[in-house]
Design a protein around this motif. Structure first.
Motif, mmCIF file in Angstrom:
data_model
loop_
_atom_site.group_PDB
_atom_site.id
_atom_site.type_symbol
_atom_site.label_atom_id
_atom_site.label_comp_id
_atom_site.label_asym_id
_atom_site.label_seq_id
_atom_site.Cartn_x
_atom_site.Cartn_y
_atom_site.Cartn_z
ATOM 1 N N ASN A 1 9.354 7.077 -5.918
ATOM 2 C CA ASN A 1 7.982 6.762 -6.755
ATOM 3 C C ASN A 1 8.746 6.066 -8.067
ATOM 4 O OD1 ASN A 1 5.801 6.630 -7.870
ATOM 5 N ND2 ASN A 1 4.926 8.431 -7.233
ATOM 6 N N PRO A 2 8.145 4.939 -8.459
ATOM 7 C CA PRO A 2 8.541 4.376 -9.562
ATOM 8 C C PRO A 2 7.912 4.817 -10.792
ATOM 9 C CG PRO A 2 7.567 2.667 -8.404
ATOM 10 C CD PRO A 2 7.551 3.891 -7.335
ATOM 11 N N ILE A 3 6.917 5.283 -10.518
ATOM 12 C CA ILE A 3 5.869 5.679 -11.708
ATOM 13 C C ILE A 3 6.432 7.043 -12.355
ATOM 14 C CG2 ILE A 3 3.550 6.020 -12.120
ATOM 15 C CD1 ILE A 3 2.732 4.724 -9.565
ATOM 16 N N PRO A 4 6.360 6.824 -13.603
ATOM 17 C CA PRO A 4 6.767 8.029 -14.431
ATOM 18 C C PRO A 4 5.982 9.251 -13.954
ATOM 19 C CG PRO A 4 6.979 6.121 -15.954
ATOM 20 C CD PRO A 4 6.210 5.758 -14.664
ATOM 21 N N GLU A 5 6.349 10.312 -14.045
ATOM 22 C CA GLU A 5 5.672 11.548 -13.246
ATOM 23 C C GLU A 5 4.354 11.983 -14.338
ATOM 24 O OE1 GLU A 5 6.322 16.313 -12.381
ATOM 25 O OE2 GLU A 5 8.133 14.902 -12.501
ATOM 26 N N GLU A 6 4.255 11.690 -15.217
ATOM 27 C CA GLU A 6 3.223 11.715 -16.363
ATOM 28 C C GLU A 6 2.187 10.793 -16.132
ATOM 29 O OE1 GLU A 6 6.345 9.701 -18.780
ATOM 30 O OE2 GLU A 6 6.667 11.765 -17.320
ATOM 31 N N ASP A 7 2.512 9.609 -15.581
ATOM 32 C CA ASP A 7 1.553 8.639 -15.185
ATOM 33 C C ASP A 7 1.099 8.370 -13.832
ATOM 34 O OD1 ASP A 7 1.949 7.961 -17.988
ATOM 35 O OD2 ASP A 7 3.523 6.569 -17.709
ATOM 36 N N ARG A 8 1.477 9.268 -13.063
ATOM 37 C CA ARG A 8 1.097 9.314 -11.645
ATOM 38 C C ARG A 8 -0.199 9.643 -11.365
ATOM 39 N NH1 ARG A 8 6.557 11.910 -9.124
ATOM 40 N NH2 ARG A 8 7.901 10.121 -9.892
ATOM 41 N N LEU A 9 -0.840 8.791 -10.429
ATOM 42 C CA LEU A 9 -2.410 9.366 -10.129
ATOM 43 C C LEU A 9 -2.321 10.311 -9.271
ATOM 44 C CD1 LEU A 9 -3.482 5.642 -9.296
ATOM 45 C CD2 LEU A 9 -3.954 6.722 -10.837
ATOM 46 N N PRO A 10 -3.402 11.104 -9.189
ATOM 47 C CA PRO A 10 -3.534 12.421 -8.433
ATOM 48 C C PRO A 10 -3.134 12.122 -6.853
ATOM 49 C CG PRO A 10 -5.329 12.237 -9.636
ATOM 50 C CD PRO A 10 -4.561 10.955 -9.830
ATOM 51 N N TYR A 11 -3.278 11.188 -6.338
ATOM 52 C CA TYR A 11 -3.023 11.125 -5.091
ATOM 53 C C TYR A 11 -1.767 10.400 -4.645
ATOM 54 C CZ TYR A 11 -5.245 6.589 -6.267
ATOM 55 O OH TYR A 11 -5.505 5.391 -7.024
ATOM 56 N N LEU A 12 -1.065 10.295 -5.707
ATOM 57 C CA LEU A 12 0.472 9.604 -5.476
ATOM 58 C C LEU A 12 1.627 10.375 -6.502
ATOM 59 C CD1 LEU A 12 1.340 7.390 -3.554
ATOM 60 C CD2 LEU A 12 1.230 5.854 -5.335
ATOM 61 N N ARG A 13 1.564 11.676 -6.344
ATOM 62 C CA ARG A 13 2.386 12.285 -7.295
ATOM 63 C C ARG A 13 3.689 12.687 -6.725
ATOM 64 N NH1 ARG A 13 -0.078 13.313 -12.047
ATOM 65 N NH2 ARG A 13 -2.312 13.726 -12.004
ATOM 66 N N THR A 14 4.008 12.433 -5.650
ATOM 67 C CA THR A 14 5.208 13.108 -5.078
ATOM 68 C C THR A 14 6.463 11.921 -5.488
ATOM 69 O OG1 THR A 14 4.911 11.616 -2.975
ATOM 70 C CG2 THR A 14 4.552 14.187 -2.969
ATOM 71 N N GLU B 1 0.897 -1.144 -0.056
ATOM 72 C CA GLU B 1 -0.129 -0.195 0.018
ATOM 73 C C GLU B 1 1.043 1.188 -0.001
ATOM 74 O OE1 GLU B 1 -3.302 2.516 -0.304
ATOM 75 O OE2 GLU B 1 -3.083 0.583 -0.562
ATOM 76 N N PHE B 2 0.409 2.287 -0.829
ATOM 77 C CA PHE B 2 1.475 3.388 -0.930
ATOM 78 C C PHE B 2 0.667 4.682 -0.612
ATOM 79 C CE2 PHE B 2 2.654 0.262 -4.236
ATOM 80 C CZ PHE B 2 3.933 0.186 -3.655
ATOM 81 N N ARG B 3 1.342 5.659 -0.089
ATOM 82 C CA ARG B 3 0.852 6.975 0.276
ATOM 83 C C ARG B 3 1.844 7.935 -0.116
ATOM 84 N NH1 ARG B 3 -3.719 4.965 0.509
ATOM 85 N NH2 ARG B 3 -4.858 4.708 2.313
ATOM 86 N N GLN B 4 1.401 9.011 -0.250
ATOM 87 C CA GLN B 4 2.459 10.186 -0.879
ATOM 88 C C GLN B 4 3.421 10.621 0.481
ATOM 89 O OE1 GLN B 4 0.831 13.586 -3.503
ATOM 90 N NE2 GLN B 4 -0.928 13.285 -2.303
ATOM 91 N N ASP B 5 4.335 11.041 -0.037
ATOM 92 C CA ASP B 5 5.249 11.626 1.154
ATOM 93 C C ASP B 5 5.103 12.998 1.316
ATOM 94 O OD1 ASP B 5 7.525 11.946 2.918
ATOM 95 O OD2 ASP B 5 8.929 12.332 1.411
ATOM 96 N N ASN B 6 4.208 13.344 2.247
ATOM 97 C CA ASN B 6 3.614 14.781 2.387
ATOM 98 C C ASN B 6 3.613 14.964 3.957
ATOM 99 O OD1 ASN B 6 1.300 13.769 3.241
ATOM 100 N ND2 ASN B 6 0.291 14.087 1.337
#
Length: 128
Positions: free
Chosen positions: A70-83, A25-30
Protein backbone atom coordinates in the motif's frame (compact mmCIF):
# COMPACT_ATOMS: atom_id res chain seq x y z
CA UNK A 1 -19.81 -15.57 -16.39
CA UNK A 2 -17.15 -17.65 -14.66
CA UNK A 3 -14.26 -15.21 -15.12
CA UNK A 4 -16.23 -12.15 -14.03
CA UNK A 5 -15.80 -10.31 -10.77
CA UNK A 6 -18.53 -8.03 -9.38
CA UNK A 7 -17.69 -5.15 -7.05
CA UNK A 8 -19.90 -2.49 -5.51
CA UNK A 9 -18.25 0.88 -5.97
CA UNK A 10 -18.89 4.49 -5.01
CA UNK A 11 -20.50 6.65 -7.69
CA UNK A 12 -17.50 8.99 -8.00
CA UNK A 13 -15.14 6.06 -8.69
CA UNK A 14 -17.63 4.43 -11.06
CA UNK A 15 -17.84 7.59 -13.13
CA UNK A 16 -14.05 8.01 -13.13
CA UNK A 17 -13.59 4.44 -14.42
CA UNK A 18 -16.28 4.78 -17.10
CA UNK A 19 -14.77 8.11 -18.23
CA UNK A 20 -11.28 6.58 -18.42
CA UNK A 21 -9.84 8.74 -15.63
CA UNK A 22 -9.34 5.85 -13.17
CA UNK A 23 -7.47 2.83 -14.50
CA UNK A 24 -6.79 1.02 -11.21
CA UNK A 25 -9.17 -0.32 -8.58
CA UNK A 26 -7.90 -1.29 -5.12
CA UNK A 27 -9.13 -3.59 -2.36
CA UNK A 28 -7.77 -4.50 1.06
CA UNK A 29 -5.73 -7.65 1.45
CA UNK A 30 -8.01 -9.50 3.83
CA UNK A 31 -9.73 -12.88 4.13
CA UNK A 32 -12.77 -11.73 2.16
CA UNK A 33 -10.83 -10.48 -0.87
CA UNK A 34 -8.30 -13.32 -0.67
CA UNK A 35 -11.24 -15.73 -1.23
CA UNK A 36 -12.30 -13.64 -4.22
CA UNK A 37 -8.88 -13.26 -5.85
CA UNK A 38 -7.13 -16.53 -4.93
CA UNK A 39 -7.75 -20.16 -5.79
CA UNK A 40 -5.39 -22.84 -4.47
CA UNK A 41 -2.93 -20.10 -3.49
CA UNK A 42 -2.76 -18.64 -7.00
CA UNK A 43 -4.35 -15.49 -8.39
CA UNK A 44 -7.51 -16.34 -10.33
CA UNK A 45 -7.74 -15.61 -14.04
CA UNK A 46 -10.51 -12.97 -14.02
CA UNK A 47 -11.24 -11.34 -17.38
CA UNK A 48 -13.88 -8.74 -16.62
CA UNK A 49 -15.03 -6.61 -13.74
CA UNK A 50 -18.67 -5.65 -13.24
CA UNK A 51 -18.72 -2.44 -11.24
CA UNK A 52 -21.98 -1.11 -9.89
CA UNK A 53 -23.74 1.31 -7.59
CA UNK A 54 -27.53 1.22 -7.13
CA UNK A 55 -28.96 0.09 -10.51
CA UNK A 56 -26.10 1.47 -12.59
CA UNK A 57 -23.36 -0.86 -13.74
CA UNK A 58 -20.58 -1.32 -16.25
CA UNK A 59 -18.44 -4.17 -17.52
CA UNK A 60 -14.71 -3.38 -17.65
CA UNK A 61 -11.79 -5.43 -18.93
CA UNK A 62 -9.30 -6.60 -16.26
CA UNK A 63 -5.72 -6.39 -17.54
CA UNK A 64 -3.92 -7.41 -14.36
CA UNK A 65 -4.53 -8.43 -10.76
CA UNK A 66 -1.74 -8.32 -8.22
CA UNK A 67 -0.92 -7.88 -4.56
CA UNK A 68 1.26 -4.93 -3.80
CA UNK A 69 2.43 -2.76 -0.93
CA UNK A 70 0.00 0.00 0.00
CA UNK A 71 1.75 3.20 -1.16
CA UNK A 72 -0.42 5.49 0.99
CA UNK A 73 1.11 6.48 4.35
CA UNK A 74 -0.73 4.71 7.17
CA UNK A 75 -2.09 7.94 8.69
CA UNK A 76 -3.62 9.01 5.33
CA UNK A 77 -5.33 5.72 4.44
CA UNK A 78 -9.06 5.59 3.95
CA UNK A 79 -11.00 3.30 6.32
CA UNK A 80 -11.64 0.73 3.58
CA UNK A 81 -7.99 0.56 2.46
CA UNK A 82 -6.02 0.33 5.71
CA UNK A 83 -3.94 -2.81 5.12
CA UNK A 84 -0.21 -2.63 4.42
CA UNK A 85 -0.70 -4.89 1.40
CA UNK A 86 -3.52 -4.31 -1.07
CA UNK A 87 -5.06 -5.91 -4.14
CA UNK A 88 -4.59 -3.83 -7.28
CA UNK A 89 -6.65 -4.36 -10.42
CA UNK A 90 -5.42 -2.68 -13.59
CA UNK A 91 -8.42 -1.92 -15.76
CA UNK A 92 -8.67 -1.83 -19.53
CA UNK A 93 -11.48 -0.96 -21.89
CA UNK A 94 -14.99 -0.23 -20.69
CA UNK A 95 -16.86 -2.95 -22.57
CA UNK A 96 -20.43 -2.03 -21.69
CA UNK A 97 -22.39 0.48 -19.62
CA UNK A 98 -26.12 0.11 -18.93
CA UNK A 99 -28.63 2.59 -20.33
CA UNK A 100 -28.88 4.73 -17.20
CA UNK A 101 -25.36 5.98 -17.85
CA UNK A 102 -25.54 5.87 -21.64
CA UNK A 103 -28.75 7.92 -21.84
CA UNK A 104 -27.08 11.22 -22.83
CA UNK A 105 -24.72 9.46 -25.25
CA UNK A 106 -27.66 7.58 -26.75
CA UNK A 107 -29.45 10.83 -27.50
CA UNK A 108 -26.29 12.16 -29.16
CA UNK A 109 -26.08 9.02 -31.34
CA UNK A 110 -29.76 9.27 -32.31
CA UNK A 111 -29.27 12.95 -33.22
CA UNK A 112 -26.26 12.04 -35.38
CA UNK A 113 -28.22 9.32 -37.16
CA UNK A 114 -31.12 11.69 -37.77
CA UNK A 115 -28.72 14.25 -39.24
CA UNK A 116 -27.34 11.58 -41.58
CA UNK A 117 -30.86 10.55 -42.67
CA UNK A 118 -31.79 14.19 -43.36
CA UNK A 119 -28.63 14.62 -45.47
CA UNK A 120 -29.44 11.45 -47.43
CA UNK A 121 -33.00 12.65 -48.07
CA UNK A 122 -31.74 16.07 -49.20
CA UNK A 123 -29.31 14.35 -51.60
CA UNK A 124 -32.12 12.18 -52.94
CA UNK A 125 -30.65 8.94 -51.62
CA UNK A 126 -32.87 6.15 -50.37
CA UNK A 127 -32.90 5.56 -46.63
CA UNK A 128 -34.22 1.99 -46.94
Amino acid sequence: MENQLSLRIKKQYFEAIVNGQKTWEFRQDNEHYNKIFLKDGKIKNLDVLKIYYNDVFAIVEILEIRRTANPIPEEDRLPYLRTDVIWALRLGKVLWVNEFVQENKLYENVANIMDMVEEMIEMGESTC
